[in-house]
Design a protein around this motif. Structure first.
Motif, PDB file in Angstrom:
ATOM      1  N   ILE A   1      10.036 -13.751  -5.052  1.00 45.49           N
ATOM      2  CA  ILE A   1       9.720 -12.959  -6.249  1.00 45.49           C
ATOM      3  C   ILE A   1       9.109 -11.619  -5.853  1.00 45.49           C
ATOM      4  N   ILE A   2       8.219 -11.651  -4.883  1.00 47.35           N
ATOM      5  CA  ILE A   2       7.586 -10.404  -4.448  1.00 47.35           C
ATOM      6  C   ILE A   2       8.657  -9.429  -3.955  1.00 47.35           C
ATOM      7  N   ILE A   3       9.592  -9.921  -3.170  1.00 47.43           N
ATOM      8  CA  ILE A   3      10.673  -9.075  -2.656  1.00 47.43           C
ATOM      9  C   ILE A   3      11.520  -8.532  -3.814  1.00 47.43           C
ATOM     10  N   HIS A   4      11.802  -9.389  -4.776  1.00 48.40           N
ATOM     11  CA  HIS A   4      12.584  -8.986  -5.942  1.00 48.40           C
ATOM     12  C   HIS A   4      11.859  -7.873  -6.727  1.00 48.40           C
ATOM     13  N   GLU A   5      10.578  -8.049  -6.955  1.00 50.07           N
ATOM     14  CA  GLU A   5       9.836  -7.040  -7.727  1.00 50.07           C
ATOM     15  C   GLU A   5       9.722  -5.737  -6.935  1.00 50.07           C
ATOM     16  N   LEU A   6       9.587  -5.861  -5.624  1.00 43.83           N
ATOM     17  CA  LEU A   6       9.551  -4.652  -4.789  1.00 43.83           C
ATOM     18  C   LEU A   6      10.880  -3.897  -4.853  1.00 43.83           C
ATOM     19  N   ALA A   7      11.967  -4.640  -5.001  1.00 42.21           N
ATOM     20  CA  ALA A   7      13.275  -3.982  -5.144  1.00 42.21           C
ATOM     21  C   ALA A   7      13.311  -3.158  -6.431  1.00 42.21           C
ATOM     22  N   HIS A   8      12.742  -3.680  -7.504  1.00 47.13           N
ATOM     23  CA  HIS A   8      12.664  -2.896  -8.752  1.00 47.13           C
ATOM     24  C   HIS A   8      11.899  -1.596  -8.511  1.00 47.13           C
ATOM     25  N   ILE A   9      10.812  -1.690  -7.773  1.00 40.04           N
ATOM     26  CA  ILE A   9      10.011  -0.492  -7.499  1.00 40.04           C
ATOM     27  C   ILE A   9      10.820   0.487  -6.662  1.00 40.04           C
ATOM     28  N   GLU A  10      11.425  -0.031  -5.609  1.00 40.55           N
ATOM     29  CA  GLU A  10      12.162   0.835  -4.686  1.00 40.55           C
ATOM     30  C   GLU A  10      13.365   1.491  -5.368  1.00 40.55           C
ATOM     31  N   LEU A  11      13.964   0.800  -6.313  1.00 43.87           N
ATOM     32  CA  LEU A  11      15.134   1.337  -7.024  1.00 43.87           C
ATOM     33  C   LEU A  11      14.737   2.179  -8.242  1.00 43.87           C
TER      34      LEU A  11
ATOM     35  N   ASN B   1       3.861 -15.778 -10.593  1.00 45.27           N
ATOM     36  CA  ASN B   1       3.401 -17.073 -11.107  1.00 45.27           C
ATOM     37  C   ASN B   1       2.723 -17.875  -9.996  1.00 45.27           C
ATOM     38  N   LYS B   2       1.476 -18.202 -10.247  1.00 42.83           N
ATOM     39  CA  LYS B   2       0.637 -18.930  -9.295  1.00 42.83           C
ATOM     40  C   LYS B   2       1.187 -20.311  -8.946  1.00 42.83           C
ATOM     41  N   ASN B   3       1.934 -20.888  -9.847  1.00 38.21           N
ATOM     42  CA  ASN B   3       2.390 -22.267  -9.644  1.00 38.21           C
ATOM     43  C   ASN B   3       3.614 -22.377  -8.743  1.00 38.21           C
ATOM     44  N   LEU B   4       4.134 -21.256  -8.292  1.00 38.41           N
ATOM     45  CA  LEU B   4       5.327 -21.312  -7.451  1.00 38.41           C
ATOM     46  C   LEU B   4       4.966 -21.673  -6.017  1.00 38.41           C
ATOM     47  N   SER B   5       5.948 -22.202  -5.308  1.00 37.20           N
ATOM     48  CA  SER B   5       5.766 -22.486  -3.886  1.00 37.20           C
ATOM     49  C   SER B   5       5.645 -21.171  -3.119  1.00 37.20           C
ATOM     50  N   GLN B   6       5.151 -21.289  -1.913  1.00 35.68           N
ATOM     51  CA  GLN B   6       5.018 -20.135  -1.032  1.00 35.68           C
ATOM     52  C   GLN B   6       6.347 -19.399  -0.886  1.00 35.68           C
ATOM     53  N   TYR B   7       7.410 -20.169  -0.706  1.00 39.32           N
ATOM     54  CA  TYR B   7       8.745 -19.605  -0.501  1.00 39.32           C
ATOM     55  C   TYR B   7       9.192 -18.817  -1.732  1.00 39.32           C
TER      56      TYR B   7
ATOM     57  N   SER C   1       0.829  -1.199   0.000  1.00 43.34           N
ATOM     58  CA  SER C   1       0.000   0.000   0.000  1.00 43.34           C
ATOM     59  C   SER C   1       0.870   1.259   0.000  1.00 43.34           C
ATOM     60  N   TRP C   2       2.032   1.202   0.619  1.00 37.78           N
ATOM     61  CA  TRP C   2       2.992   2.319   0.605  1.00 37.78           C
ATOM     62  C   TRP C   2       3.408   2.662  -0.824  1.00 37.78           C
ATOM     63  N   TYR C   3       3.628   1.643  -1.622  1.00 38.57           N
ATOM     64  CA  TYR C   3       4.080   1.860  -3.001  1.00 38.57           C
ATOM     65  C   TYR C   3       2.933   1.897  -4.009  1.00 38.57           C
ATOM     66  N   ASN C   4       1.703   1.860  -3.521  1.00 37.38           N
ATOM     67  CA  ASN C   4       0.579   1.865  -4.440  1.00 37.38           C
ATOM     68  C   ASN C   4       0.667   0.686  -5.403  1.00 37.38           C
ATOM     69  N   ALA C   5       0.885  -0.483  -4.853  1.00 39.25           N
ATOM     70  CA  ALA C   5       1.128  -1.664  -5.677  1.00 39.25           C
ATOM     71  C   ALA C   5       0.064  -2.732  -5.459  1.00 39.25           C
ATOM     72  N   ASN C   6      -0.348  -3.330  -6.548  1.00 39.31           N
ATOM     73  CA  ASN C   6      -1.256  -4.478  -6.502  1.00 39.31           C
ATOM     74  C   ASN C   6      -0.467  -5.748  -6.722  1.00 39.31           C
ATOM     75  N   LEU C   7      -0.893  -6.794  -6.070  1.00 40.81           N
ATOM     76  CA  LEU C   7      -0.237  -8.084  -6.209  1.00 40.81           C
ATOM     77  C   LEU C   7      -1.240  -9.085  -6.762  1.00 40.81           C
ATOM     78  N   SER C   8      -0.866  -9.745  -7.857  1.00 37.58           N
ATOM     79  CA  SER C   8      -1.745 -10.759  -8.433  1.00 37.58           C
ATOM     80  C   SER C   8      -0.986 -12.051  -8.672  1.00 37.58           C
ATOM     81  N   TYR C   9      -1.656 -13.136  -8.402  1.00 32.62           N
ATOM     82  CA  TYR C   9      -1.105 -14.457  -8.714  1.00 32.62           C
ATOM     83  C   TYR C   9      -1.784 -14.958  -9.984  1.00 32.62           C
TER      84      TYR C   9
END
Ligand SMILES: [Zn+2]
Length: 100
Positions: free
Chosen positions: A59-69, A48-54, A17-25
């Protein structure tokens, strides 16, 4: 902000919500883990919906890094950042740096 998430000082929901970001699987072709794009000022993180929880979390952290950078602002908005290897490396380095 990503630092706060990784250190447990804020939740995933709060950082989205801080970054105004939506998350979709979504079901994506094998080998594509996820990507992020900006549409009309809103970041859309697609995982990707087919990935494990881990893996999903990684991936979410990785994509957030793109946003933050600001990777999506520096290039054109339709860019699917995972195609740009330099940005991939920078995003991963940034996460490693935080986790030190
Ligand atoms: Zn990426």
């Amino acid at each position: 902000m990503l630092k706060d998430l990784l250190n447990g000082y804020c939740t995933q929901k709060e950082i989205l919500s801080w970054y105004n970001a939506n998350l979709s699987y979504v079901v994506l072709p094998k080998g594509i883990y996820g990507f992020v794009f900006n549409y009309k000022g809103i970041y859309n993180i697609i995982v990707n919906k087919n990935l494990s929880q881990y893996k999903r979390r990684r991936i979410i952290i990785h994509e957030l890094a793109h946003i933050e950078l600001d990777h999506l602002v520096q290039y054109n908005k339709d860019l699917f950042a995972f195609f740009i290897q330099d940005y991939e490396d920078e995003a991963d380095r940034y996460i490693k740096e935080i986790l030190k």
